[in-house]
Design a protein around this motif. Structure first.
Motif, PDB file in Angstrom:
ATOM      1  N   ALA A 354     -32.307 -35.352  36.479  1.00  0.00           N
ATOM      2  CA  ALA A 354     -31.380 -35.820  37.514  1.00  0.00           C
ATOM      3  C   ALA A 354     -29.999 -35.187  37.382  1.00  0.00           C
ATOM      4  O   ALA A 354     -29.246 -35.101  38.358  1.00  0.00           O
ATOM      5  CB  ALA A 354     -31.254 -37.336  37.441  1.00  0.00           C
ATOM      6  N   GLY A 355     -29.648 -34.738  36.178  1.00  0.00           N
ATOM      7  CA  GLY A 355     -28.329 -34.149  35.984  1.00  0.00           C
ATOM      8  C   GLY A 355     -28.266 -32.661  36.220  1.00  0.00           C
ATOM      9  O   GLY A 355     -27.177 -32.099  36.366  1.00  0.00           O
ATOM     10  N   ALA A 356     -29.405 -31.986  36.295  1.00  0.00           N
ATOM     11  CA  ALA A 356     -29.436 -30.520  36.352  1.00  0.00           C
ATOM     12  C   ALA A 356     -29.282 -30.019  37.781  1.00  0.00           C
ATOM     13  O   ALA A 356     -30.151 -29.337  38.325  1.00  0.00           O
ATOM     14  CB  ALA A 356     -30.734 -30.012  35.736  1.00  0.00           C
ATOM     15  N   ARG A 357     -28.184 -30.365  38.397  1.00  0.00           N
ATOM     16  CA  ARG A 357     -27.927 -29.928  39.766  1.00  0.00           C
ATOM     17  C   ARG A 357     -26.419 -29.930  40.006  1.00  0.00           C
ATOM     18  O   ARG A 357     -25.646 -30.454  39.195  1.00  0.00           O
ATOM     19  CB  ARG A 357     -28.616 -30.863  40.759  1.00  0.00           C
ATOM     20  CG  ARG A 357     -28.228 -32.326  40.612  1.00  0.00           C
ATOM     21  CD  ARG A 357     -29.040 -33.226  41.520  1.00  0.00           C
ATOM     22  NE  ARG A 357     -28.760 -34.635  41.288  1.00  0.00           N
ATOM     23  CZ  ARG A 357     -27.735 -35.299  41.818  1.00  0.00           C
ATOM     24  NH1 ARG A 357     -26.889 -34.663  42.615  1.00  0.00           N
ATOM     25  NH2 ARG A 357     -27.550 -36.589  41.561  1.00  0.00           N
ATOM     26  N   LEU A 358     -26.014 -29.346  41.117  1.00  0.00           N
ATOM     27  CA  LEU A 358     -24.596 -29.299  41.475  1.00  0.00           C
ATOM     28  C   LEU A 358     -24.341 -30.201  42.679  1.00  0.00           C
ATOM     29  O   LEU A 358     -25.203 -30.322  43.557  1.00  0.00           O
ATOM     30  CB  LEU A 358     -24.195 -27.857  41.808  1.00  0.00           C
ATOM     31  CG  LEU A 358     -24.261 -26.860  40.645  1.00  0.00           C
ATOM     32  CD1 LEU A 358     -23.957 -25.452  41.138  1.00  0.00           C
ATOM     33  CD2 LEU A 358     -23.278 -27.249  39.545  1.00  0.00           C
ATOM     34  N   PRO A 359     -23.145 -30.816  42.748  1.00  0.00           N
ATOM     35  CA  PRO A 359     -22.081 -30.788  41.743  1.00  0.00           C
ATOM     36  C   PRO A 359     -22.507 -31.501  40.462  1.00  0.00           C
ATOM     37  O   PRO A 359     -23.170 -32.538  40.512  1.00  0.00           O
ATOM     38  CB  PRO A 359     -20.922 -31.515  42.423  1.00  0.00           C
ATOM     39  CG  PRO A 359     -21.568 -32.399  43.431  1.00  0.00           C
ATOM     40  CD  PRO A 359     -22.776 -31.667  43.909  1.00  0.00           C
ATOM     41  N   PHE A 360     -22.113 -30.943  39.327  1.00  0.00           N
ATOM     42  CA  PHE A 360     -22.548 -31.442  38.030  1.00  0.00           C
ATOM     43  C   PHE A 360     -21.659 -32.595  37.585  1.00  0.00           C
ATOM     44  O   PHE A 360     -20.434 -32.496  37.563  1.00  0.00           O
ATOM     45  CB  PHE A 360     -22.507 -30.312  37.008  1.00  0.00           C
ATOM     46  CG  PHE A 360     -22.909 -30.748  35.634  1.00  0.00           C
ATOM     47  CD1 PHE A 360     -24.198 -31.184  35.378  1.00  0.00           C
ATOM     48  CD2 PHE A 360     -21.996 -30.735  34.594  1.00  0.00           C
ATOM     49  CE1 PHE A 360     -24.565 -31.597  34.116  1.00  0.00           C
ATOM     50  CE2 PHE A 360     -22.355 -31.142  33.330  1.00  0.00           C
ATOM     51  CZ  PHE A 360     -23.647 -31.575  33.089  1.00  0.00           C
ATOM     52  N   ASP A 361     -22.282 -33.703  37.233  1.00  0.00           N
ATOM     53  CA  ASP A 361     -21.582 -34.924  36.818  1.00  0.00           C
ATOM     54  C   ASP A 361     -21.841 -35.172  35.338  1.00  0.00           C
ATOM     55  O   ASP A 361     -22.965 -35.490  34.940  1.00  0.00           O
ATOM     56  CB  ASP A 361     -22.079 -36.092  37.674  1.00  0.00           C
ATOM     57  CG  ASP A 361     -21.461 -37.425  37.258  1.00  0.00           C
ATOM     58  OD1 ASP A 361     -20.500 -37.416  36.463  1.00  0.00           O
ATOM     59  OD2 ASP A 361     -21.955 -38.456  37.751  1.00  0.00           O
ATOM     60  N   LEU A 362     -20.799 -35.023  34.516  1.00  0.00           N
ATOM     61  CA  LEU A 362     -20.971 -35.261  33.084  1.00  0.00           C
ATOM     62  C   LEU A 362     -21.421 -36.681  32.811  1.00  0.00           C
ATOM     63  O   LEU A 362     -22.169 -36.939  31.851  1.00  0.00           O
ATOM     64  CB  LEU A 362     -19.651 -35.003  32.342  1.00  0.00           C
ATOM     65  CG  LEU A 362     -19.419 -33.578  31.822  1.00  0.00           C
ATOM     66  CD1 LEU A 362     -19.193 -32.617  32.977  1.00  0.00           C
ATOM     67  CD2 LEU A 362     -18.241 -33.544  30.859  1.00  0.00           C
ATOM     68  N   GLY A 363     -20.987 -37.611  33.662  1.00  0.00           N
ATOM     69  CA  GLY A 363     -21.347 -39.004  33.446  1.00  0.00           C
ATOM     70  C   GLY A 363     -22.820 -39.273  33.642  1.00  0.00           C
ATOM     71  O   GLY A 363     -23.326 -40.326  33.208  1.00  0.00           O
ATOM     72  N   ALA A 364     -23.535 -38.356  34.297  1.00  0.00           N
ATOM     73  CA  ALA A 364     -24.973 -38.549  34.512  1.00  0.00           C
ATOM     74  C   ALA A 364     -25.793 -38.187  33.284  1.00  0.00           C
ATOM     75  O   ALA A 364     -27.006 -38.422  33.252  1.00  0.00           O
ATOM     76  CB  ALA A 364     -25.437 -37.708  35.704  1.00  0.00           C
ATOM     77  N   VAL A 365     -25.144 -37.625  32.280  1.00  0.00           N
ATOM     78  CA  VAL A 365     -25.829 -37.245  31.041  1.00  0.00           C
ATOM     79  C   VAL A 365     -25.478 -38.274  29.969  1.00  0.00           C
ATOM     80  O   VAL A 365     -24.293 -38.547  29.736  1.00  0.00           O
ATOM     81  CB  VAL A 365     -25.418 -35.835  30.588  1.00  0.00           C
ATOM     82  CG1 VAL A 365     -26.140 -35.457  29.298  1.00  0.00           C
ATOM     83  CG2 VAL A 365     -25.705 -34.824  31.687  1.00  0.00           C
ATOM     84  N   PRO A 366     -26.452 -38.865  29.331  1.00  0.00           N
ATOM     85  CA  PRO A 366     -26.165 -39.890  28.312  1.00  0.00           C
ATOM     86  C   PRO A 366     -25.193 -39.394  27.253  1.00  0.00           C
ATOM     87  O   PRO A 366     -25.315 -38.255  26.767  1.00  0.00           O
ATOM     88  CB  PRO A 366     -27.543 -40.185  27.719  1.00  0.00           C
ATOM     89  CG  PRO A 366     -28.506 -39.821  28.806  1.00  0.00           C
ATOM     90  CD  PRO A 366     -27.905 -38.642  29.505  1.00  0.00           C
ATOM     91  N   ALA A 367     -24.242 -40.259  26.886  1.00  0.00           N
ATOM     92  CA  ALA A 367     -23.220 -39.880  25.911  1.00  0.00           C
ATOM     93  C   ALA A 367     -23.806 -39.433  24.581  1.00  0.00           C
ATOM     94  O   ALA A 367     -23.316 -38.450  23.987  1.00  0.00           O
ATOM     95  CB  ALA A 367     -22.248 -41.039  25.704  1.00  0.00           C
ATOM     96  N   PRO A 368     -24.855 -40.075  24.055  1.00  0.00           N
ATOM     97  CA  PRO A 368     -25.408 -39.605  22.778  1.00  0.00           C
ATOM     98  C   PRO A 368     -25.924 -38.168  22.859  1.00  0.00           C
ATOM     99  O   PRO A 368     -25.808 -37.404  21.899  1.00  0.00           O
ATOM    100  CB  PRO A 368     -26.547 -40.594  22.509  1.00  0.00           C
ATOM    101  CG  PRO A 368     -26.161 -41.826  23.254  1.00  0.00           C
ATOM    102  CD  PRO A 368     -25.491 -41.346  24.487  1.00  0.00           C
ATOM    103  N   GLN A 369     -26.493 -37.805  24.004  1.00  0.00           N
ATOM    104  CA  GLN A 369     -26.997 -36.438  24.147  1.00  0.00           C
ATOM    105  C   GLN A 369     -25.851 -35.435  24.151  1.00  0.00           C
ATOM    106  O   GLN A 369     -25.942 -34.364  23.564  1.00  0.00           O
ATOM    107  CB  GLN A 369     -27.813 -36.318  25.437  1.00  0.00           C
ATOM    108  CG  GLN A 369     -28.540 -34.982  25.566  1.00  0.00           C
ATOM    109  CD  GLN A 369     -29.570 -34.998  26.686  1.00  0.00           C
ATOM    110  OE1 GLN A 369     -29.781 -36.004  27.348  1.00  0.00           O
ATOM    111  NE2 GLN A 369     -30.237 -33.885  26.872  1.00  0.00           N
ATOM    112  N   ARG A 370     -24.737 -35.809  24.795  1.00  0.00           N
ATOM    113  CA  ARG A 370     -23.574 -34.920  24.803  1.00  0.00           C
ATOM    114  C   ARG A 370     -22.951 -34.836  23.417  1.00  0.00           C
ATOM    115  O   ARG A 370     -22.557 -33.769  22.957  1.00  0.00           O
ATOM    116  CB  ARG A 370     -22.519 -35.426  25.802  1.00  0.00           C
ATOM    117  CG  ARG A 370     -23.022 -35.513  27.237  1.00  0.00           C
ATOM    118  CD  ARG A 370     -21.855 -35.564  28.225  1.00  0.00           C
ATOM    119  NE  ARG A 370     -20.860 -36.574  27.898  1.00  0.00           N
ATOM    120  CZ  ARG A 370     -20.823 -37.796  28.411  1.00  0.00           C
ATOM    121  NH1 ARG A 370     -21.775 -38.182  29.250  1.00  0.00           N
ATOM    122  NH2 ARG A 370     -19.865 -38.646  28.081  1.00  0.00           N
TER     123      ARG A 370
END
Length: 707
Positions: A354-370
């Motif tokens: 769900a996160g691998a698209r534009l516009p890219f939203d950092l919040g859509a990626v779980p914080a632990p993964q980041r």
């Protein structure tokens, strides 16, 4: 003998000695603050305070006059009251001063009396071979020579004169100070900065010429209100482009209200903004909307790589922020990037689908993964920028936990990538530390999304502009000159205007000028029915406004009837005389266009291309170019019209032969360039376009033989 301008500018920016007339111990006064700034930034040359009522000023020996100094004085700064300026000028001339910086105001900008005194000072300077900056200006500085003669709060409040590669030339001193303050916020520096005020002598072009030759100046930023020599200005803009030095311009006086303000501010003639804009863009410069944006774009130009295309990948700490930014991308004339399937597959190793698209939203990626990979954001940015469908990135930083490392990652990307990532701090004061990272490491922190996108758009436009050589003349110049040889001043009839166009090889509808109904019948029969009949009157320019154009006249009876009606229509314009009727061929069109020229006092012959017919004022779908524009520029202008799709086969109609349209416009421009100011105006409207046929159906001209 008066020194050449470029030598005078060089002397002004790197003088051996500076005298300050009106020097004071009080740093709140002009003479005190300028002396203080010279010393604060450790100017290495000689400093001579001039004050007849003091033995010392700010600890330096003071002199009663410049001529009493007895040492070479290259620059004299005059900050004395207006009533004392003439005596000060004469003293400087006697002492052999090379350049006078005239800060004092109340000269040409204040009215006739001040203008007369300004001219008197100019004559004193010319007799002595002395050059003038100002009057009514705030001064200048040259950072690489540690010389500061600019009275600006930003300089008073900072301890370092930042050395940079931006040359800032401004007609406004107060705006120069504001731009300098923005530069300090961005950590950007100028090679030199000058405010010019009234430009009584040295002017924008003189400092522009110097900046082009100056090795310390790589980007040139201009705030201009009026240009004294339009031809020289454009020549220098072209020279700057050849030298690889972008010129960014903010022009005041773009509206009637703005032009009035300009004239009262620095006694400059603003000129017509449309001609300025078209000429400057064609010469290869970049127009910027406002003065603070000018600084940000100039700073970014030397610090960010150029976009490879108009496709912008938007990244944000907020889904909503990314959506807003994506909307603004399109409104800025750019494109929202779409990632290729290969790029999406690479991103899936770094984030959920769900996160691998534009516009890219950092919040859509779980914080632990980041958080699990310190290089996670760097990998994401590298992957996106490597996509050939992405020309640039825009990072909109909202309030989020990782603001400082995020800013550092964007800095690193811009240092190592061939594509830029424009950084916008939308976190306000919460993002102060992140902004400080950018400032310390030389990356521009754009104030908002629109400012960042304007930079990307302008950078792309600059890269795509071409130095197109003028096209070879496409008609017989002697035939054109013969066609206008007997023209009187004033409005030229349609019949004569079409004869001129025909001499330039421009296709026009066949027609005959007649003065009786019988001759009108004969002409119509020779042309073939149906015909068009038009009122001929030297006092009536727009014939259709008074019912002076009749289409589809189908037979002899109709010709006679309309001849009488047209003669009567003349009476609708008081004082107009009936000169006859033009009977002409009627042609069909799928699109009606306007092509015309007019002479601009500053920039010469200008060419207008657009959608025409009776709705031309309502549609306002036109492009303006210098009349000497080449076929590539003309084609781009036509393709940029809002209603260009009408020419490409709209709703099943045959496409218009754009090559023929380009050729017609090129001939129009060459005609105006050849005849110069004598051809004050020339307009073809409508130009009837249908398939391969492009023909002028109506034309008018205004002639000024004595111009």
């Amino acid at each position: 003998m008066t020194a050449p301008s470029i030598e005078a500018v060089r002397c002004a920016l790197d003088p051996r000695g500076v005298a300050i007339l009106g020097a004071s111990d009080d740093v709140m006064k002009w003479g005190g603050s300028i002396l203080n700034l010279l010393r604060k930034f450790k100017y290495p040359g000689a400093i001579y305070p001039v004050n007849p009522r003091a033995d010392t000023v700010q600890g330096l020996k003071a002199y009663p006059s410049v001529s009493a100094i007895g040492q070479p004085v290259d620059v004299a700064v005059i900050v004395v009251p207006q009533a004392l300026t003439l005596a000060a000028f004469k003293d400087c001339a006697k002492a052999g001063v090379k350049v006078v910086l005239m800060v004092t105001s109340q000269f040409a900008e204040s009215g006739a009396e001040g203008a007369a005194l300004q001219e008197q000072l100019l004559q004193v300077a010319r007799r002595a071979g002395m050059r003038i900056i100002g009057p009514n200006c705030m001064g200048y500085f040259s950072s690489h020579n540690d010389l500061c003669l600019l009275n600006a709060q930003a300089l008073m409040r900072n301890d370092v004169l930042i050395k940079g590669n931006i040359a800032l030339i401004s007609q406004s001193g107060a705006l120069a100070g504001a731009m300098l303050a923005r530069a300090y916020d961005l950590g950007a520096g100028f090679s030199f900065c000058v405010s010019l005020g009234n430009q009584a002598d040295l002017e924008v072009c003189d400092f522009l010429e110097y900046a082009i030759a100056d090795r310390n100046s790589q980007v040139i930023a201009l705030y201009v209100e009026g240009v004294k020599d339009g031809a020289r200005f454009l020549e220098l803009l072209r020279a700057a482009r050849v030298a690889g030095k972008p010129v960014l311009v903010v022009k005041a006086g773009r509206t009637a209200l703005g032009q009035k303000a300009v004239q009262s501010h620095t006694a400059s003639l603003a000129g017509e903004f449309g001609a300025f804009e078209a000429s400057v863009r064609h010469a290869g410069a970049v127009l910027v909307d406002d003065f603070l944006e000018l600084v940000a774009q100039a700073a970014a130009w030397g610090r960010l790589p150029a976009p490879s295309g108009p496709q912008v990948a938007v990244l944000s700490g907020s889904g909503g922020g990314g959506a807003v930014a994506s909307d603004l991308v399109g409104e800025a004339g750019l494109e929202a990037a779409t990632l290729s399937s290969e790029t999406v597959q690479k991103l899936l190793a770094l984030m959920p689908e769900a996160g691998a698209r534009l516009p890219f939203d950092l919040g859509a990626v779980p914080a632990p993964q980041r958080a699990g990979d310190p290089q996670w954001l760097r990998k994401v940015l590298d992957t996106m920028l490597s996509d050939p469908n992405v020309g640039a990135g825009l990072f909109l930083m909202t309030t989020m936990p990782e603001m400082v490392p995020t800013a550092q990652t964007v800095v690193d990307i811009n240092r190592e990538s061939s594509k830029p990532v424009a950084f916008v701090n939308a976190a306000s004061s919460a993002g102060t530390e992140a902004g400080a990272v950018l400032k310390a490491q030389g990356l521009v922190n754009f104030a908002n999304i629109k400012e960042a996108l304007a930079y990307l758009r302008n950078r792309l436009a600059y890269a795509s502009a071409t130095n197109e050589a003028p096209a070879a003349l496409r008609f017989d110049a002697a035939a054109v000159q013969q066609a206008v040889a007997a023209w009187p001043d004033g409005l030229v009839s349609e019949f004569e205007a079409k004869r001129l166009l025909a001499a330039a090889g421009i296709p026009t509808t066949r027609g005959e000028w007649v003065r009786s109904a019988d001759d009108a019948v004969r002409a119509a029969a020779a042309i073939s029915y149906p015909v068009v009949m038009k009122l001929m009157s030297a006092q009536i320019s727009h014939k259709s406004d008074v019912g002076g154009v009749v289409l589809g006249v189908a037979d002899e009876a109709a010709v006679r009837q309309q001849f009488v009606a047209l003669e009567q229509a003349t009476g609708r314009v008081p004082g107009a005389q009936f000169d006859g009727v033009l009977v002409q061929q009627q042609v069909r069109a799928d699109a009606e266009l306007l092509i015309g020229t007019h002479w601009d006092a500053q920039f010469g012959a200008m060419l207008t291309i657009g959608l025409g017919g009776t709705l031309v004022e309502l549609l306002k779908d036109t492009a303006l170019l210098p009349a000497n524009a080449g076929p590539q520029a003309i084609r781009r202008a036509i393709e940029g019209l809002r209603l260009y799709p009408l020419l490409t086969g709209y709703r099943g109609k045959p496409p218009v032969n754009v090559d023929a349209l380009v050729d017609l416009a090129l001939r129009f421009g060459q005609l105006a360039t050849l005849l110069g100011p004598r051809l004050a105006e020339c307009e073809a409207n409508p130009v009837m376009a249908r398939g391969d046929t492009v023909v002028v159906a109506d034309a008018r001209a205004v002639w000024q033989a004595a111009a």
